[in-house]
Each structure stands twice: as structure tokens, then as C-alpha cells.
Design a protein around this motif. Sequence first.
Motif, PDB file in Angstrom:
ATOM      1  N   LEU A   1      23.899  49.862  12.097  1.00  0.00           N
ATOM      2  CA  LEU A   1      24.577  48.890  11.241  1.00  0.00           C
ATOM      3  C   LEU A   1      24.832  49.465   9.845  1.00  0.00           C
ATOM      4  N   GLN A   2      23.903  50.252   9.341  1.00  0.00           N
ATOM      5  CA  GLN A   2      24.119  50.902   8.051  1.00  0.00           C
ATOM      6  C   GLN A   2      25.281  51.890   8.115  1.00  0.00           C
ATOM      7  N   ARG A   3      25.376  52.610   9.225  1.00  0.00           N
ATOM      8  CA  ARG A   3      26.498  53.537   9.400  1.00  0.00           C
ATOM      9  C   ARG A   3      27.816  52.767   9.504  1.00  0.00           C
ATOM     10  N   LEU A   4      27.768  51.624  10.161  1.00  0.00           N
ATOM     11  CA  LEU A   4      28.974  50.814  10.309  1.00  0.00           C
ATOM     12  C   LEU A   4      29.442  50.249   8.963  1.00  0.00           C
ATOM     13  N   GLU A   5      28.504  49.921   8.079  1.00  0.00           N
ATOM     14  CA  GLU A   5      28.882  49.433   6.751  1.00  0.00           C
ATOM     15  C   GLU A   5      29.724  50.456   6.007  1.00  0.00           C
ATOM     16  N   THR A   6      29.364  51.729   6.179  1.00  0.00           N
ATOM     17  CA  THR A   6      30.111  52.798   5.521  1.00  0.00           C
ATOM     18  C   THR A   6      31.436  53.061   6.219  1.00  0.00           C
ATOM     19  N   LEU A   7      31.380  53.042   7.551  1.00  0.00           N
ATOM     20  CA  LEU A   7      32.568  53.358   8.351  1.00  0.00           C
ATOM     21  C   LEU A   7      33.599  52.237   8.329  1.00  0.00           C
ATOM     22  N   ASP A   8      33.123  51.003   8.262  1.00  0.00           N
ATOM     23  CA  ASP A   8      33.998  49.828   8.360  1.00  0.00           C
ATOM     24  C   ASP A   8      33.648  48.842   7.241  1.00  0.00           C
ATOM     25  N   PRO A   9      33.948  49.203   5.978  1.00  0.00           N
ATOM     26  CA  PRO A   9      33.518  48.379   4.839  1.00  0.00           C
ATOM     27  C   PRO A   9      34.115  46.975   4.808  1.00  0.00           C
ATOM     28  N   VAL A  10      35.248  46.777   5.469  1.00  0.00           N
ATOM     29  CA  VAL A  10      35.867  45.446   5.492  1.00  0.00           C
ATOM     30  C   VAL A  10      34.922  44.422   6.131  1.00  0.00           C
ATOM     31  N   ARG A  11      34.131  44.861   7.107  1.00  0.00           N
ATOM     32  CA  ARG A  11      33.208  43.960   7.818  1.00  0.00           C
ATOM     33  C   ARG A  11      31.764  44.172   7.376  1.00  0.00           C
ATOM     34  N   ARG A  12      31.587  44.687   6.175  1.00  0.00           N
ATOM     35  CA  ARG A  12      30.249  45.001   5.677  1.00  0.00           C
ATOM     36  C   ARG A  12      29.329  43.788   5.709  1.00  0.00           C
ATOM     37  N   ARG A  13      29.831  42.636   5.258  1.00  0.00           N
ATOM     38  CA  ARG A  13      29.007  41.423   5.227  1.00  0.00           C
ATOM     39  C   ARG A  13      28.534  41.032   6.631  1.00  0.00           C
ATOM     40  N   ARG A  14      29.393  41.215   7.589  1.00  0.00           N
ATOM     41  CA  ARG A  14      29.029  40.877   8.975  1.00  0.00           C
ATOM     42  C   ARG A  14      27.870  41.743   9.448  1.00  0.00           C
ATOM     43  N   TYR A  15      27.965  43.041   9.190  1.00  0.00           N
ATOM     44  CA  TYR A  15      26.899  43.952   9.617  1.00  0.00           C
ATOM     45  C   TYR A  15      25.595  43.639   8.890  1.00  0.00           C
ATOM     46  N   GLN A  16      25.692  43.278   7.626  1.00  0.00           N
ATOM     47  CA  GLN A  16      24.499  42.926   6.869  1.00  0.00           C
ATOM     48  C   GLN A  16      23.843  41.661   7.436  1.00  0.00           C
ATOM     49  N   ALA A  17      24.671  40.702   7.843  1.00  0.00           N
ATOM     50  CA  ALA A  17      24.143  39.457   8.415  1.00  0.00           C
ATOM     51  C   ALA A  17      23.401  39.731   9.725  1.00  0.00           C
ATOM     52  N   ILE A  18      23.969  40.617  10.561  1.00  0.00           N
ATOM     53  CA  ILE A  18      23.315  40.964  11.828  1.00  0.00           C
ATOM     54  C   ILE A  18      21.989  41.667  11.554  1.00  0.00           C
ATOM     55  N   SER A  19      21.986  42.569  10.571  1.00  0.00           N
ATOM     56  CA  SER A  19      20.763  43.291  10.218  1.00  0.00           C
ATOM     57  C   SER A  19      19.690  42.332   9.727  1.00  0.00           C
ATOM     58  N   LEU A  20      20.092  41.361   8.901  1.00  0.00           N
ATOM     59  CA  LEU A  20      19.148  40.370   8.398  1.00  0.00           C
ATOM     60  C   LEU A  20      18.582  39.526   9.534  1.00  0.00           C
ATOM     61  N   GLU A  21      19.434  39.173  10.474  1.00  0.00           N
ATOM     62  CA  GLU A  21      19.001  38.397  11.641  1.00  0.00           C
ATOM     63  C   GLU A  21      17.968  39.173  12.448  1.00  0.00           C
ATOM     64  N   LEU A  22      18.225  40.478  12.634  1.00  0.00           N
ATOM     65  CA  LEU A  22      17.284  41.323  13.377  1.00  0.00           C
ATOM     66  C   LEU A  22      15.941  41.413  12.657  1.00  0.00           C
ATOM     67  N   SER A  23      15.962  41.549  11.352  1.00  0.00           N
ATOM     68  CA  SER A  23      14.727  41.629  10.577  1.00  0.00           C
ATOM     69  C   SER A  23      13.934  40.333  10.690  1.00  0.00           C
ATOM     70  N   GLY A  24      14.620  39.211  10.628  1.00  0.00           N
ATOM     71  CA  GLY A  24      13.956  37.918  10.757  1.00  0.00           C
ATOM     72  C   GLY A  24      13.298  37.743  12.106  1.00  0.00           C
ATOM     73  N   GLY A  25      14.010  38.176  13.147  1.00  0.00           N
ATOM     74  CA  GLY A  25      13.449  38.069  14.501  1.00  0.00           C
ATOM     75  C   GLY A  25      12.232  38.933  14.678  1.00  0.00           C
ATOM     76  N   GLN A  26      12.250  40.122  14.060  1.00  0.00           N
ATOM     77  CA  GLN A  26      11.114  41.027  14.180  1.00  0.00           C
ATOM     78  C   GLN A  26       9.891  40.439  13.470  1.00  0.00           C
ATOM     79  N   ARG A  27      10.103  39.842  12.273  1.00  0.00           N
ATOM     80  CA  ARG A  27       8.999  39.268  11.534  1.00  0.00           C
ATOM     81  C   ARG A  27       8.398  38.076  12.288  1.00  0.00           C
ATOM     82  N   ALA A  28       9.271  37.306  12.965  1.00  0.00           N
ATOM     83  CA  ALA A  28       8.790  36.137  13.711  1.00  0.00           C
ATOM     84  C   ALA A  28       7.865  36.559  14.852  1.00  0.00           C
ATOM     85  N   GLU A  29       8.219  37.694  15.498  1.00  0.00           N
ATOM     86  CA  GLU A  29       7.392  38.157  16.618  1.00  0.00           C
ATOM     87  C   GLU A  29       6.016  38.611  16.142  1.00  0.00           C
ATOM     88  N   ARG A  30       5.967  39.184  14.937  1.00  0.00           N
ATOM     89  CA  ARG A  30       4.691  39.634  14.412  1.00  0.00           C
ATOM     90  C   ARG A  30       3.816  38.443  14.024  1.00  0.00           C
TER      91      ARG A  30
END
Length: 339
Positions: free
Chosen positions: A310-339
Amino acid sequence: MHGVRRVRQSRQAVEAKRLREKSKIEEYLNLTEDVLTRKKNKDWSKDALHLTSRLLQLNPEFYTIWNYRRSIFLNGIFPQSSAEEINNFISDDLATTMAALKAHPKVYWIWNHRRWCLENTPSGPGSEEHGEFNGWRKANWDRELFVVEKMLDADPRNFHAWNYRRYVLAGIPEKRSEKSELAYTARKIEANISNFSAWHQRSKVLTSLREGSGVSLTKLREEEFELLRNAMYTDPHDQSVWMYHRWLMGSGEDREELESEITAIQELLEEQPDSKWCMESIVYHKRLLLRNHSGSIDTAQLVADCQGLLQRLETLDPVRRRRYQAISLELSGGQRAER
């Protein structure tokens, strides 16, 4: 156009052109008023039918006039005609709308009128012995498949023609096998891998298949993935291929299949390190693994892999940067919930 010398028209030529255009507009408006008045007065005569032909030739998108034309047939022409005469009227309309389609291949109302013509064709000679789809009806339906294939030869991505093809295939008396239709769409895709409509048609055919239909669905699915891998390597930047791949994967309930496809796409990414679609697809399918199979996989590693992409995609496709950041945030939240 560049390189073409503009010829300055005289004032008289400009005025003559204006008058011609004005005359055409007046003629069209008068004709429209005449036809709509006849419609209001429920004029079902052949004269009215002729006038609808003239008006639709000028404006094939005038759906009210198409509806009026059919009313003339049903209320005025057909009740006074023999079955053979009705078939002749239908055949003439099919020929007329064929000429109109060549000039206006994406006008919905022309395709719609052809459907009406097919559905109102009399059965014809021999129908009593061999069923309703004989004689005239069979001839017209068979011809329509040829017509729509010619239209798709001219424009393989005309979605109106693809929709009409599905309609004809569903109604044609001698059904075509699913394998035959898959072969047809494969030829269209080989000619142009970006043909969204051909990929969509394949999804329709595959969805219609059931176990016991004489086709091994498991084998067919394997062949479909092989077709997709070839398409991915042919053009890894083509969106239609990846959209169809997601559709074929479905909800990702088969872990082994998911992991196999992720591996295949990762191999392609090694060859095409800047492929946006490779990265997006890997993230998408790894998220399916996290959603459906989290109890038997290393979730922390999968999340880390996804966030790196997703970080690579932010650089490669900056127009959709916010979308990739939202997916990354969602993944982080899910990981914290499992812990």
C-alpha cells in the motif's frame, strides 16, 4: 483539420446554408406535430405507419414514435392481415432497423424494436407438426444471431449488442452449448484483451452452468484461471483482466486457491515491479485470507505485506493515496483487535 486550408465562404453561401438548415428544422417539426397528432387521435392507418418511418429515419431515438409504430401494427395493420402478410411486415421492419443500426449501433430503441419484431413473428408453416419455433419464427431468430455477430465484428465492445446477443441466445430454438459461447468470447478476448463486455459474457455463461450439465466445473474453473494468467502476462496493466479475476475468485472461501493465485500474481509482480494492478490484487486477496482464514495463517506477516504494498501504491498512484491509506488504517485496526 491541421494542414487543410480553410476556404472562406461567401455571405451568400452562408445564408443559403442557413436557409437549408432552417427548412430541414421546419420540416422535422411539422412532421413531428403531424405524427403526434395522429397518435393522439389513435390513427392506426398505413399512412400513419409510413410517417413514423420518415420520422424515425430522422430521429431514431424518438422512443414515443417507436411505441406508436407498434401500436399501429397491433391495432390497425395486423388485425386486417394474414399471418403471411404479418410476417412480411415484420421482415420489412427487421430489414429497416438493420440499416438504422449500421448508422446508429448504440441506440437502445432500435434494439428494443427488433426484440418486439421477433416476439411478434407468426409461427409459420410447419409449426403444428414441429412446435412454434418453425417456419418464419425460426428463420428470424436464427438470422438475428448472425446479425448480432456482424454487429460485434464491427464493434466488439458494443454493450447493446452483447445484451441483445444474450437475449437471442436465450430465445433461439436451437440452443448453443455453453462451450460454444465460451469459445466465442475467447476469440473476442484474444482479439482485444480489454473487451470488458466479452469478459462479462463469460461470467454470465459460467454462472449459468450447474453440476450435471455435462461440464466439469472444477476443470472449467482451472482453465479459466489459466486463461487469466495468460491475459495478465500479455497485458498486466489491463483493468478488465483483474476485474474478471476478482469476480472468479468470489468471496475467497477456498484458502488453497487464494494462496495459489497470490503466488502467481507475486511472480508476475517480480517481472513487472511497477504494476499497480498486481499490487492491488495481492492486497485484495491477502485481505480475503485475513477475513476468511485468520485462524490458520500468520496474520501479522500478511498485514505487514499488505501495508508495504500500500505504501508503494501511494507513490505509484498518488491520485488514490487516501484510499490506500484508509485500507492500511483498516488493516492496522484489525490487527490490534486480534491482539
